[in-house]
Design an enzyme around this catalytic site. Structure first.
Site, PDB file in Angstrom:
ATOM      1  N   ASP A  90       0.851  -1.198   0.000  1.00 11.77           N
ATOM      2  CA  ASP A  90       0.000   0.000   0.000  1.00 11.77           C
ATOM      3  C   ASP A  90       0.883   1.243   0.000  1.00 11.77           C
ATOM      4  O   ASP A  90       1.970   1.235   0.579  1.00 11.77           O
ATOM      5  CB  ASP A  90      -0.890   0.002   1.264  1.00 11.77           C
ATOM      6  CG  ASP A  90      -2.189   0.739   1.025  1.00 11.77           C
ATOM      7  OD1 ASP A  90      -2.129   1.950   0.773  1.00 11.77           O
ATOM      8  OD2 ASP A  90      -3.255   0.101   1.075  1.00 11.77           O
ATOM      9  N   ASN A  91       0.418   2.300  -0.677  1.00  9.94           N
ATOM     10  CA  ASN A  91       1.151   3.578  -0.606  1.00  9.94           C
ATOM     11  C   ASN A  91       0.429   4.573   0.310  1.00  9.94           C
ATOM     12  O   ASN A  91       0.814   5.730   0.377  1.00  9.94           O
ATOM     13  CB  ASN A  91       1.327   4.189  -2.013  1.00  9.94           C
ATOM     14  CG  ASN A  91       0.022   4.675  -2.603  1.00  9.94           C
ATOM     15  OD1 ASN A  91      -1.054   4.383  -2.079  1.00  9.94           O
ATOM     16  ND2 ASN A  91       0.107   5.419  -3.702  1.00  9.94           N
ATOM     17  N   PHE A  96      -2.317   6.113   0.073  1.00 13.58           N
ATOM     18  CA  PHE A  96      -2.942   7.271  -0.590  1.00 13.58           C
ATOM     19  C   PHE A  96      -4.293   7.580   0.060  1.00 13.58           C
ATOM     20  O   PHE A  96      -4.641   8.742   0.265  1.00 13.58           O
ATOM     21  CB  PHE A  96      -3.134   6.977  -2.083  1.00 13.58           C
ATOM     22  CG  PHE A  96      -3.771   8.107  -2.848  1.00 13.58           C
ATOM     23  CD1 PHE A  96      -2.990   9.118  -3.385  1.00 13.58           C
ATOM     24  CD2 PHE A  96      -5.153   8.168  -3.023  1.00 13.58           C
ATOM     25  CE1 PHE A  96      -3.573  10.179  -4.086  1.00 13.58           C
ATOM     26  CE2 PHE A  96      -5.738   9.221  -3.717  1.00 13.58           C
ATOM     27  CZ  PHE A  96      -4.944  10.226  -4.252  1.00 13.58           C
ATOM     28  N   LEU A 110      -6.309  -4.723  -5.275  1.00 13.47           N
ATOM     29  CA  LEU A 110      -7.349  -3.833  -4.734  1.00 13.47           C
ATOM     30  C   LEU A 110      -6.887  -2.379  -4.703  1.00 13.47           C
ATOM     31  O   LEU A 110      -7.672  -1.490  -4.366  1.00 13.47           O
ATOM     32  CB  LEU A 110      -7.720  -4.267  -3.306  1.00 13.47           C
ATOM     33  CG  LEU A 110      -8.843  -5.284  -3.132  1.00 13.47           C
ATOM     34  CD1 LEU A 110      -8.591  -6.565  -3.892  1.00 13.47           C
ATOM     35  CD2 LEU A 110      -9.034  -5.606  -1.651  1.00 13.47           C
ATOM     36  N   ARG A 158       4.743 -13.515 -14.788  1.00 17.11           N
ATOM     37  CA  ARG A 158       6.010 -14.147 -14.395  1.00 17.11           C
ATOM     38  C   ARG A 158       5.763 -15.281 -13.402  1.00 17.11           C
ATOM     39  O   ARG A 158       6.359 -16.354 -13.508  1.00 17.11           O
ATOM     40  CB  ARG A 158       6.962 -13.113 -13.781  1.00 17.11           C
ATOM     41  CG  ARG A 158       8.250 -13.741 -13.262  1.00 17.11           C
ATOM     42  CD  ARG A 158       9.272 -12.725 -12.775  1.00 17.11           C
ATOM     43  NE  ARG A 158       8.940 -12.022 -11.558  1.00 17.11           N
ATOM     44  CZ  ARG A 158       9.067 -12.539 -10.331  1.00 17.11           C
ATOM     45  NH1 ARG A 158       9.506 -13.777 -10.161  1.00 17.11           N
ATOM     46  NH2 ARG A 158       8.757 -11.820  -9.267  1.00 17.11           N
ATOM     47  N   TYR A 165     -11.888   7.447 -12.663  1.00 16.06           N
ATOM     48  CA  TYR A 165     -12.111   6.168 -11.975  1.00 16.06           C
ATOM     49  C   TYR A 165     -12.863   5.190 -12.893  1.00 16.06           C
ATOM     50  O   TYR A 165     -12.405   4.075 -13.116  1.00 16.06           O
ATOM     51  CB  TYR A 165     -12.917   6.449 -10.713  1.00 16.06           C
ATOM     52  CG  TYR A 165     -13.186   5.258  -9.822  1.00 16.06           C
ATOM     53  CD1 TYR A 165     -12.178   4.696  -9.037  1.00 16.06           C
ATOM     54  CD2 TYR A 165     -14.463   4.712  -9.723  1.00 16.06           C
ATOM     55  CE1 TYR A 165     -12.434   3.626  -8.191  1.00 16.06           C
ATOM     56  CE2 TYR A 165     -14.731   3.637  -8.877  1.00 16.06           C
ATOM     57  CZ  TYR A 165     -13.716   3.104  -8.109  1.00 16.06           C
ATOM     58  OH  TYR A 165     -13.979   2.038  -7.270  1.00 16.06           O
ATOM     59  N   LYS A 177     -11.016   2.028 -14.505  1.00 13.09           N
ATOM     60  CA  LYS A 177     -11.400   0.648 -14.166  1.00 13.09           C
ATOM     61  C   LYS A 177     -11.848  -0.115 -15.414  1.00 13.09           C
ATOM     62  O   LYS A 177     -11.664  -1.328 -15.508  1.00 13.09           O
ATOM     63  CB  LYS A 177     -12.532   0.670 -13.141  1.00 13.09           C
ATOM     64  CG  LYS A 177     -12.094   1.133 -11.741  1.00 13.09           C
ATOM     65  CD  LYS A 177     -11.308   0.066 -11.011  1.00 13.09           C
ATOM     66  CE  LYS A 177     -11.028   0.459  -9.573  1.00 13.09           C
ATOM     67  NZ  LYS A 177     -10.344  -0.584  -8.806  1.00 13.09           N
ATOM     68  N   TYR A 204      -4.525  -9.686 -21.422  1.00 19.40           N
ATOM     69  CA  TYR A 204      -3.530 -10.639 -20.899  1.00 19.40           C
ATOM     70  C   TYR A 204      -4.099 -12.061 -20.908  1.00 19.40           C
ATOM     71  O   TYR A 204      -3.376 -13.031 -21.139  1.00 19.40           O
ATOM     72  CB  TYR A 204      -3.082 -10.248 -19.481  1.00 19.40           C
ATOM     73  CG  TYR A 204      -1.902  -9.310 -19.480  1.00 19.40           C
ATOM     74  CD1 TYR A 204      -2.053  -7.951 -19.750  1.00 19.40           C
ATOM     75  CD2 TYR A 204      -0.608  -9.785 -19.222  1.00 19.40           C
ATOM     76  CE1 TYR A 204      -0.971  -7.085 -19.760  1.00 19.40           C
ATOM     77  CE2 TYR A 204       0.480  -8.930 -19.229  1.00 19.40           C
ATOM     78  CZ  TYR A 204       0.300  -7.580 -19.498  1.00 19.40           C
ATOM     79  OH  TYR A 204       1.377  -6.738 -19.507  1.00 19.40           O
ATOM     80  N   THR A 256     -20.048  -1.160  -0.847  1.00 22.74           N
ATOM     81  CA  THR A 256     -19.792  -1.996   0.325  1.00 22.74           C
ATOM     82  C   THR A 256     -19.428  -1.087   1.502  1.00 22.74           C
ATOM     83  O   THR A 256     -18.815  -0.032   1.303  1.00 22.74           O
ATOM     84  CB  THR A 256     -18.652  -2.977   0.004  1.00 22.74           C
ATOM     85  OG1 THR A 256     -19.054  -3.748  -1.144  1.00 22.74           O
ATOM     86  CG2 THR A 256     -18.360  -3.915   1.152  1.00 22.74           C
TER      87      THR A 256
END
Ligand code: NAD
Ligand code: UDP
Length: 315
Positions: A35-36, A38, A75, A108, A147, A151, A161, A177
């Site tokens: 996590d950063n 933010f 997430l 990977r 956003y 997304k 991918y 939620t």
């Protein structure tokens, strides 16, 4: 027999992430939480720091990450409108570059990767309930677009991918939620109303309060997420995740006032731009493919959530 795994959770210190980390640890897994901060702080995971199976890394997922893991839950992304609109460029970077980095890592590691997508991919829907086959009604350059389109691009990346590199993807479209560990000042409707009611302050209903949302208690949502990750590889989603019982915002305000015994009055304020008028998930796929049925109704969930905010106010 339980297979012990090392699981990466990006955005793990946030509201949903902190519940997911706890659920995975309780199931006997090892968790790497990235996590950063933010839109969160270490507060939500402070009690986990002593746990030898839990590791917290301060890292921004817009930058590459090299760790070893058996599964990835992606997430990381601010979820409340005031947080994701505070730095819209960073929101898009997190959705898009963050997804590139996490998909590259999953490629990977040849591991499963879950993407926290959102009901916002449907925008201001013209169909109700929203089924996964609906393509949505999104303003591509409005205030919410960083956003919503971020997304949507992430979903496109995940499927690219999947098609090109046969990655094991899982895309969950999460609907509103709520529960403990939400930031009290994140501007989302449940946190705002409970904080206001507990302080007997005016309840800020935007518009006339006739817009609807369908609220899912966090424990149910985490069950759905874990069931999805554990489901057969052929189940990629997108799958709606949430509770389909729909309420108007005015009904929510009245419930919160009643359950807190508050003397708050309702204060009607202008509706923000592009605010969706209705939102209700069709959860047939979650029921059939993920064996998911929500168990906690709004009143029960609010009763579990109110004491968390009351404790914050006492600090
Ligand atoms: P949150 O804001 O509480 O948590 C998001 C976490 O991601 C925070 O801890 C934040 O600091 C972290 N983060 C943000 N950008 C990052 C970056 N670049 N690198 C690393 N960490 C970063 O929100 P939440 O409600 O827990 O939502 C979690 C995920 O679920 C988000 O992706 C959100 O879009 C999605 N979602 C949530 C809801 C909901 O109702 N809670 C609904 C739809 C989708
Ligand atoms: N809302 C409100 N008062 C508030 C905060 C939100 O009336 O103090 C409304 C908001 O306009 C929206 C709904 O509640 O119609 C849900 O808002 P939230 O920000 O929680 O989530 P989202 O709009 O992303 O569903």
């Amino acid at each position: 027999m339980l297979q012990h795994k090392r699981i990466l959770v990006t955005g793990g210190a946030g509201f949903l992430g902190s519940h997911l980390c706890r659920r995975l640890l309780a199931a006997g897994h090892e968790v790497i939480c990235v996590d950063n901060f933010f839109s969160s702080s270490r507060q939500n995971v402070l009690d986990l720091l002593e746990n030898p199976h839990f590791e917290l890394l301060r890292h921004d997922i817009t930058l590459p990450l090299h760790v070893e893991a058996d599964e990835i839950y992606n997430l990381a992304c601010p979820a409340s409108p005031i947080h994701y609109q505070a730095d819209p460029v960073q929101t898009i970077k997190t959705c898009v570059m963050g997804s590139f980095n996490m998909l590259g890592l999953a490629k990977r590691l040849k591991c499963k990767i879950f993407q926290a997508s959102t009901s916002e991919v449907y925008g201001d829907p013209e169909q109700t309930p929203q089924h996964e086959s609906y393509w949505g009604h999104v303003n591509p350059n409005g205030l919410r677009s960083c956003y919503d389109e971020g997304k949507r691009c992430a979903e496109a990346l995940f499927f690219s991918y999947f098609r090109e590199h046969h990655l094991k993807i899982k895309i969950g479209r999460i609907f509103n939620t709520y529960g403990p560990n939400m930031q009290p000042d994140d501007g989302r409707v449940v946190s705002n109303f409970i904080m206001q009611a507990l302080q007997n302050k005016p309840i800020t209903v935007y518009g006339d309060g006739s817009q609807t949302r369908s609220f899912c208690y966090v424990d149910d949502l985490i069950t759905c997420m874990v069931n999805f990750m554990d489901s057969d590889e052929s189940i990629t989603g997108p799958i709606n995740m949430g509770n389909p019982t729909e309420f108007t915002i005015l009904e929510l305000a009245q419930k919160v006032i009643a359950l807190t015994g508050s003397s708050s009055q309702i204060n009607y304020l202008p509706l923000p731009s592009d605010d969706p008028k209705q939102r209700r998930p069709d959860i047939t796929q979650a029921k059939e493919k993920l064996n998911f049925t929500p168990t906690i109704d709004l009143e029960t969930g609010l009763r579990k959530t109110i004491p968390y905010f009351a404790t914050l106010l006492k600090k």
